[in-house]
Design an enzyme around this catalytic site. Structure first.
Site, PDB file in Angstrom:
ATOM      1  N   HIS A 115      19.308 -23.083  16.584  1.00 51.49           N
ATOM      2  CA  HIS A 115      18.536 -21.967  17.135  1.00 51.49           C
ATOM      3  C   HIS A 115      19.001 -21.580  18.536  1.00 51.49           C
ATOM      4  CE1 HIS A 115      16.026 -22.737  13.651  1.00 51.49           C
ATOM      5  NE2 HIS A 115      15.623 -21.484  13.782  1.00 51.49           N
ATOM      6  N   GLU A 140      29.790 -21.540   7.120  1.00 53.52           N
ATOM      7  CA  GLU A 140      29.171 -20.458   7.878  1.00 53.52           C
ATOM      8  C   GLU A 140      28.270 -19.646   6.949  1.00 53.52           C
ATOM      9  OE1 GLU A 140      31.414 -18.247  11.061  1.00 53.52           O
ATOM     10  OE2 GLU A 140      31.250 -16.653   9.554  1.00 53.52           O
ATOM     11  N   CYS A 155      31.311  -8.768  13.182  1.00 52.30           N
ATOM     12  CA  CYS A 155      30.985 -10.013  13.893  1.00 52.30           C
ATOM     13  C   CYS A 155      31.150  -9.912  15.406  1.00 52.30           C
ATOM     14  CB  CYS A 155      31.802 -11.178  13.342  1.00 52.30           C
ATOM     15  SG  CYS A 155      31.371 -11.570  11.633  1.00 52.30           S
TER      16      CYS A 155
END
Length: 150
Positions: A75, A136, A25
């Site tokens: 986005h 998530e 990550c």
């Protein structure tokens, strides 16, 4: 009169990277987030009121969450402004207009705290934010409860 909780569900897509993290990550990657916002209040008990029987119109809750969270984060690429990712953000911005620099590590845990603060400020005084759940992934999520805050 009884206290009632109502919940509205939202979906949005966001990319982020965790600066200094020791796993995958640390790289820019995205998630299909699922956000559940629960408020608590007493239903309106006034037959002449257009919203009679409602704690808050679901449409009103949608407007708040959409303007404070979804329209901003959907986005977008979210990066920690206090890290070298700030330089990366300036490079990305030339190719994408939706880069958000936040003053925290953009984990689900920190994002949910940010979201709770933003939503709470916009709710009418007749209701309170009860909880938020931020998925998530399908099997990983963070939860925030007003009752846990000091």
């Amino acid at each position: 009169m009884s206290l009632i909780r109502i919940t509205k569900h939202f979906d949005f897509e966001t990319a982020h990277a965790l600066y200094g993290y020791d796993g995958k990550c640390k790289n820019i990657h995205g998630h299909s987030y699922q956000l559940y916002v629960t408020i608590i209040g007493t239903p309106i008990n006034d037959a002449s009121h257009v919203k009679n029987g409602m704690v808050l119109d679901f449409g009103d809750l949608k407007k708040i969450v959409k303007s404070e969270i979804i329209d901003i984060f959907d986005h977008a690429t979210v990066l920690n402004a206090s890290s070298p990712h700030k330089e990366l953000a300036s490079k990305i911005e030339s190719h994408s207009s939706k880069v958000i620099l936040v003053d925290y590590q953009p984990t689900s845990e920190n994002m949910i705290i940010d979201f709770a603060n933003k939503i709470s400020k916009k709710l009418p005084t007749s209701v309170k934010l009860h909880s938020i759940k931020l998925h998530e992934t399908n099997n990983s999520y963070a939860e925030w409860f007003a009752s846990d805050q000091s």
